[in-house]
Design a protein around this motif. Structure first.
Motif, PDB file in Angstrom:
ATOM      1  N   ASN A  76       4.366 -16.230  -6.845  1.00  0.00           N
ATOM      2  CA  ASN A  76       3.101 -16.052  -6.190  1.00  0.00           C
ATOM      3  C   ASN A  76       3.363 -15.794  -4.848  1.00  0.00           C
TER       4      ASN A  76
ATOM      5  N   THR B 269       4.680 -12.177  -4.235  1.00  0.00           N
ATOM      6  CA  THR B 269       3.504 -11.116  -4.409  1.00  0.00           C
ATOM      7  C   THR B 269       2.376 -11.065  -3.268  1.00  0.00           C
ATOM      8  N   HIS B 270       2.141 -12.502  -3.052  1.00  0.00           N
ATOM      9  CA  HIS B 270       0.880 -12.543  -1.712  1.00  0.00           C
ATOM     10  C   HIS B 270       1.735 -11.969  -0.597  1.00  0.00           C
TER      11      HIS B 270
ATOM     12  N   LEU C 140       3.528  -9.675   0.008  1.00  0.00           N
ATOM     13  CA  LEU C 140       3.503  -7.984  -0.179  1.00  0.00           C
ATOM     14  C   LEU C 140       2.162  -7.509  -0.281  1.00  0.00           C
ATOM     15  N   ARG C 141       1.416  -8.005  -0.937  1.00  0.00           N
ATOM     16  CA  ARG C 141       0.058  -7.477  -1.104  1.00  0.00           C
ATOM     17  C   ARG C 141      -0.847  -7.921  -0.370  1.00  0.00           C
ATOM     18  N   GLU C 142      -1.054  -9.091  -0.097  1.00  0.00           N
ATOM     19  CA  GLU C 142      -1.856  -9.576   0.973  1.00  0.00           C
ATOM     20  C   GLU C 142      -1.692  -9.686   2.232  1.00  0.00           C
ATOM     21  N   GLU C 143      -0.658  -9.789   2.726  1.00  0.00           N
ATOM     22  CA  GLU C 143       0.049 -10.036   4.354  1.00  0.00           C
ATOM     23  C   GLU C 143       0.476  -8.920   4.694  1.00  0.00           C
ATOM     24  N   GLY C 144       0.812  -7.992   3.829  1.00  0.00           N
ATOM     25  CA  GLY C 144       1.135  -6.507   4.350  1.00  0.00           C
ATOM     26  C   GLY C 144       2.672  -6.736   4.788  1.00  0.00           C
ATOM     27  N   GLU C 145       3.588  -7.310   4.245  1.00  0.00           N
ATOM     28  CA  GLU C 145       4.663  -7.329   4.436  1.00  0.00           C
ATOM     29  C   GLU C 145       5.661  -6.129   3.775  1.00  0.00           C
ATOM     30  N   THR C 146       6.483  -5.595   4.350  1.00  0.00           N
ATOM     31  CA  THR C 146       7.049  -4.362   3.724  1.00  0.00           C
ATOM     32  C   THR C 146       8.306  -4.716   2.923  1.00  0.00           C
TER      33      THR C 146
ATOM     34  N   GLU D  26       8.543  -4.240  -3.524  1.00  0.00           N
ATOM     35  CA  GLU D  26       7.552  -4.337  -4.224  1.00  0.00           C
ATOM     36  C   GLU D  26       7.546  -5.352  -5.173  1.00  0.00           C
ATOM     37  N   PRO D  27       6.215  -6.046  -5.818  1.00  0.00           N
ATOM     38  CA  PRO D  27       6.239  -7.132  -6.559  1.00  0.00           C
ATOM     39  C   PRO D  27       6.876  -6.461  -8.018  1.00  0.00           C
TER      40      PRO D  27
END
Length: 232
Positions: free
Chosen positions: A96, A99-100, A102-108, A154-155
């Motif tokens: 959780n 994934t959050h 990387l996908r929601e907060e734009g961390e690379t 990546e997740p």
């Protein structure tokens, strides 16, 4: 790389259950908090950003940001973010969070660094940050097939990702997601008696060589009498 250190500050859950036969609860908590302090310090010294991920509190539980800050009272938290973990298992909580971010907060890239890897230094953290630029995942092995570090660009499918042996399970899931996999140097954790023994040996070796040691863990090991030859 954003480095997540998952902390369980709850007084209702005694840490380091793998040391139950060796140390009483108060001593295990002292050792856990010391190791976590040094791990957070290693991240603070590195080029990564620090996120302290604390366990979600339940009724009557003190698993909160305040409790996490108290457990890390001697750590450098000036630049740290604090966020609550969500999930009923380690795999779910890690998944959780990663994934959050990387996908929601734009961390690379996001690395999850275990608070029990007391001997970790900025060298391993910065090395993983370099490797994650060329790989989709970077894994830091610990003894007995465990991991002390898992970094992702990546997740992956995190369902049961931390099933023993963690190292091969996470690697397989990363490969299934089409990710190239890099590896960090091995570092023991203090979660088992063998891992604690390796950590204490590492402390002694660094002292003998005149090299820096994780100060909080070293002090706890000395105070608990774990540095003596007959401690284990």
């Amino acid at each position: 790389m954003l480095v997540v250190v998952p902390i369980d500050p709850s007084r209702d859950r005694t840490p380091l259950p793998g040391l139950e036969g060796l140390l009483p609860p108060a001593d295990r908590r002292r050792l856990y908090e010391a190791a976590a302090t040094d791990v957070v310090g290693a991240v603070a010294d590195s080029g990564g950003d620090l996120l302290v991920n604390y366990r979600e509190p339940k009724d009557g539980d003190d698993g909160s940001e305040e409790a996490a800050r108290n457990a890390l009272a001697d750590a450098d938290l000036a630049e740290a973010r604090f966020e609550r973990q969500v999930g009923s298992t380690r795999s779910a909580r890690t998944g959780n969070t990663v994934t959050h971010l990387l996908r929601e907060e734009g961390e690379t890239s996001v690395g999850v660094l275990e608070p029990t890897a007391a001997l970790v230094s900025r060298t391993e953290v910065d090395g993983a940050a370099m490797k994650i630029r060329r790989n989709g995942a970077v894994l830091g092995p610990a003894p007995d097939g465990a991991v002390y570090l898992a970094a992702f660009g990546e997740p992956i499918d995190f369902a049961d990702a931390y099933t023993d042996p963690e190292l091969s399970t996470i690697a397989r899931k990363a490969a299934d997601a089409g990710l190239e996999i890099g590896f960090a140097p091995m570092v023991p954790t203090i979660e088992t008696e063998a891992g604690l023994r390796s950590t204490v040996a590492g402390l002694k070796a660094r002292r003998a060589a005149g090299r820096p040691v994780p100060e909080a863990t070293a002090a706890a090991v000395d105070d608990l009498g774990l540095a003596t030859d007959n401690a284990f």
